[in-house]
Design a protein around this motif. Structure first.
Motif, PDB file in Angstrom:
ATOM      1  N   PRO A  11      49.563  33.275 -14.268  1.00 34.94           N
ATOM      2  CA  PRO A  11      48.186  32.961 -13.883  1.00 34.94           C
ATOM      3  C   PRO A  11      47.780  31.539 -14.269  1.00 34.94           C
ATOM      4  O   PRO A  11      48.255  30.988 -15.262  1.00 34.94           O
ATOM      5  N   ARG A  13      44.646  30.967 -14.927  1.00 32.80           N
ATOM      6  CA  ARG A  13      43.621  31.202 -15.936  1.00 32.80           C
ATOM      7  C   ARG A  13      43.544  32.691 -16.227  1.00 32.80           C
ATOM      8  O   ARG A  13      43.570  33.516 -15.323  1.00 32.80           O
ATOM      9  N   VAL A  14      43.438  33.029 -17.505  1.00 33.59           N
ATOM     10  CA  VAL A  14      43.204  34.413 -17.921  1.00 33.59           C
ATOM     11  C   VAL A  14      42.307  34.358 -19.153  1.00 33.59           C
ATOM     12  O   VAL A  14      42.674  33.769 -20.174  1.00 33.59           O
ATOM     13  N   GLN A  30      39.008  38.275 -16.753  1.00 31.52           N
ATOM     14  CA  GLN A  30      39.094  37.588 -15.463  1.00 31.52           C
ATOM     15  C   GLN A  30      40.408  36.817 -15.381  1.00 31.52           C
ATOM     16  O   GLN A  30      40.776  36.109 -16.310  1.00 31.52           O
ATOM     17  N   VAL A  31      41.093  36.988 -14.260  1.00 36.58           N
ATOM     18  CA  VAL A  31      42.384  36.341 -14.046  1.00 36.58           C
ATOM     19  C   VAL A  31      42.333  35.613 -12.710  1.00 36.58           C
ATOM     20  O   VAL A  31      41.812  36.132 -11.728  1.00 36.58           O
ATOM     21  N   VAL A 141      49.007  41.698 -15.646  1.00 32.48           N
ATOM     22  CA  VAL A 141      48.966  40.278 -15.996  1.00 32.48           C
ATOM     23  C   VAL A 141      50.125  39.967 -16.934  1.00 32.48           C
ATOM     24  O   VAL A 141      50.313  40.634 -17.955  1.00 32.48           O
ATOM     25  N   MET A 143      51.520  36.767 -19.149  1.00 32.26           N
ATOM     26  CA  MET A 143      51.142  35.418 -19.579  1.00 32.26           C
ATOM     27  C   MET A 143      52.094  34.899 -20.640  1.00 32.26           C
ATOM     28  O   MET A 143      52.527  35.646 -21.513  1.00 32.26           O
ATOM     29  N   PHE A 151      44.292  32.996 -25.225  1.00 33.99           N
ATOM     30  CA  PHE A 151      43.499  34.122 -24.739  1.00 33.99           C
ATOM     31  C   PHE A 151      42.932  34.915 -25.919  1.00 33.99           C
ATOM     32  O   PHE A 151      41.750  35.254 -25.950  1.00 33.99           O
TER      33      PHE A 151
END
Length: 185
Positions: A11, A13-14, A30-31, A141, A143, A151
């Motif tokens: 991603p 952004r996560v 939010q991803v 997700v 990451m 995060f």
């Protein structure tokens, strides 16, 4: 019906963020990858526990003897994300979650599933009803370790930014005042 998987492998952004005032906030995971954005609602406690468990996994990996992975002990400054949530369109409210580690890609893996409502008749056992529940969607997700550390840090900060806690009774103090519920001696 097959389960719709909202999958984010690398991603852009996560983050966990909130909408609303302290005491009335809704938490969102939010991803984003490119133009695809998924936002799922979470409980404050789910957010806090997710951050705690991610840090535990990374800390354990960092102390393993002969560990071939480069695990940051703190948040890499270039990965700090203090921006607001992007426009939120809630995909689902989170029920069950799982957290794992994929050594083949050196990523922390989060799976989130929506809350499912169980309708039970007196004649059906809970196990029978759970077997009938069909998960229609989920969030997956993956990451990298630096992103996971960032995060977790942001999530702890977001969770801690709520209402202050009363030092006497431990309950949240509302902006309009607080009636302390200390036990009488």
């Amino acid at each position: 019906m097959p389960t719709k998987v909202h999958e984010f492998t690398w991603p852009d952004r996560v983050v966990v963020g909130t909408i609303g005032l302290p005491g009335e906030r809704t938490f969102y995971l939010q991803v984003r990858a490119g133009s695809q954005i998924v936002s799922i609602a979470m409980e404050k406690q789910q957010s806090a526990q997710l951050a705690e468990k991610i840090d535990e996994i990374l800390d354990q990996l960092g102390t393993l003897e002969g560990n071939p992975f480069s695990i940051p002990a703190s948040t890499p400054i270039e990965l700090v994300d203090n921006d607001q949530l992007e426009p939120v369109e809630e995909q689902f409210r989170t029920g069950a979650m799982s957290l794992g580690w994929d050594p083949s890609t050196v990523q922390v893996v989060i799976e989130a599933y929506p809350i499912t409502e169980l309708d039970t008749d007196d004649d059906e056992s809970l196990a029978d009803v759970e077997a009938e529940v069909e998960v229609t969607e989920m969030l997956l997700v993956r990451m990298p370790v630096g992103t996971a550390r960032a995060f977790a840090k942001r999530t702890r900060e977001v969770v801690g930014a709520g209402r202050p806690t009363c030092p006497l009774c431990g309950q949240p103090i509302d902006p309009g005042g607080h009636t302390c519920a200390t036990p009488e001696g």
